[in-house]
Design a protein around this motif. Structure first.
Motif, short mmCIF file in Angstrom:
data_model
loop_
_atom_site.label_atom_id
_atom_site.label_comp_id
_atom_site.label_asym_id
_atom_site.label_seq_id
_atom_site.Cartn_x
_atom_site.Cartn_y
_atom_site.Cartn_z
N PHE A 139 0.85 -1.19 0.00
CA PHE A 139 0.00 0.00 0.00
C PHE A 139 0.88 1.24 0.00
O PHE A 139 1.54 1.55 1.00
N GLN A 175 -2.89 5.83 1.41
CA GLN A 175 -3.81 5.48 2.49
C GLN A 175 -5.21 5.22 1.96
O GLN A 175 -5.94 4.39 2.51
N VAL A 209 -6.32 -3.25 8.01
CA VAL A 209 -6.70 -2.06 7.26
C VAL A 209 -8.17 -1.81 7.51
O VAL A 209 -8.87 -2.62 8.11
N SER A 210 -8.66 -0.64 7.07
CA SER A 210 -10.09 -0.33 7.18
C SER A 210 -10.76 -0.63 5.85
O SER A 210 -10.16 -0.47 4.79
N ALA A 215 -9.57 -0.32 11.26
CA ALA A 215 -8.22 -0.63 11.72
C ALA A 215 -7.94 0.07 13.04
O ALA A 215 -8.46 1.16 13.31
N ALA A 239 -3.60 3.57 9.06
CA ALA A 239 -3.66 2.39 8.20
C ALA A 239 -4.43 2.71 6.92
O ALA A 239 -5.25 3.61 6.88
N PRO A 240 -4.17 1.96 5.85
CA PRO A 240 -4.90 2.18 4.60
C PRO A 240 -6.40 1.97 4.77
O PRO A 240 -6.85 1.19 5.61
N VAL A 268 -1.03 -6.54 6.97
CA VAL A 268 -0.10 -5.78 6.15
C VAL A 268 1.22 -5.67 6.89
O VAL A 268 1.29 -5.14 8.00
N ILE A 326 2.59 -2.20 8.11
CA ILE A 326 1.91 -1.66 9.29
C ILE A 326 2.48 -2.31 10.55
O ILE A 326 2.73 -1.65 11.56
#
Length: 227
Positions: free
Chosen positions: A133, A136, A157-158, A177, A182-183, A206, A209
């Motif tokens: 990633f 974001q 991630v979200s 997340a 986080a992305p 990830v 992260i």
């Protein structure tokens, strides 16, 4: 005291428990055992009940007599509902197209800011569990006509979704997340006599992260020992 017979507040008692909910309760029980608040037998009995619990209400009764249950939890930073105007370009960085066929993006690949996926009498799989990633905000625009688009994301991630189905199925399981940096993956689109799904891939995280969290922990530990 029969823990199984206690009930949680009506507002939360009927909510289905997630793996994360069970892990949180198990962590509290482990700490209570280490602090001497529970005996080994009590701890084993409650952990067994946690694993069998189906709802949040059933989980809460196992920690109701412990101090940690009455401490307010830190609020989780909400993921962006939509990217800010101009944050994501209108033109896609990548196309994934399946017409009477299948197309897959998986493994170690770079996720662009916008990905367009089209499944026409075919299937598309977009697996971000090992992706890199660089941004974001990632938007996946999906169109499914007599086909399927399947999006998988790592658990840290979200995930957000907006779309619908015309005699079809659109389902994106929201995910928040813990790390506010986080992305955030947005899955948008329409399923016409087809399906679009987005959900986390259990056990996948990830790596960058995790590295960032470990670096923060290392800095915190160094500050603590340098005092």
């Amino acid at each position: 005291m029969d823990l199984q017979k206690q009930t949680a507040p009506a507002a939360t008692a009927e909510l289905r428990a997630s793996d994360a909910d069970r892990d949180r309760i198990a962590d509290i029980l482990r700490d209570a055992l280490a602090e001497g608040r529970l005996t080994a037998d009590e701890h084993a009995e409650r952990v067994e009940g946690v694993l069998a619990a189906k709802t949040v209400g059933e989980l809460d009764v196992f920690i109701r007599d412990l101090p940690a249950a009455h401490q307010p939890r830190a609020p989780r930073a909400p993921a962006y509902d939509r990217p800010a105007p101009g944050a994501v370009p209108a033109d896609p960085d990548d196309h994934v197209v399946a017409v009477f066929s299948s197309a897959v993006r998986k493994g170690r690949w770079r996720a662009g800011r916008r990905i367009h996926a089209y499944a026409i009498f075919g299937s598309v799989e977009i697996d971000l569990s090992e992706a890199l990633f660089e941004y974001q905000q990632v938007v996946i625009r999906a169109i499914s006509v007599f086909g399927s688009v399947d999006v998988r994301v790592p658990e840290n991630v979200s995930l957000r979704g907006a779309g619908g189905g015309v005699l079809g199925h659109f389902e994106v399981n929201p995910l928040d997340a813990e790390d506010p940096a986080a992305p955030v993956v947005h899955v948008d689109g329409w399923a016409v006599l087809g399906s679009i799904e987005g959900r986390p891939k259990r056990g996948k995280l990830v790596a960058d992260i995790l590295d960032r969290v470990e670096r923060k922990l290392d800095r915190s530990l160094r500050k603590h020992f340098d005092r």
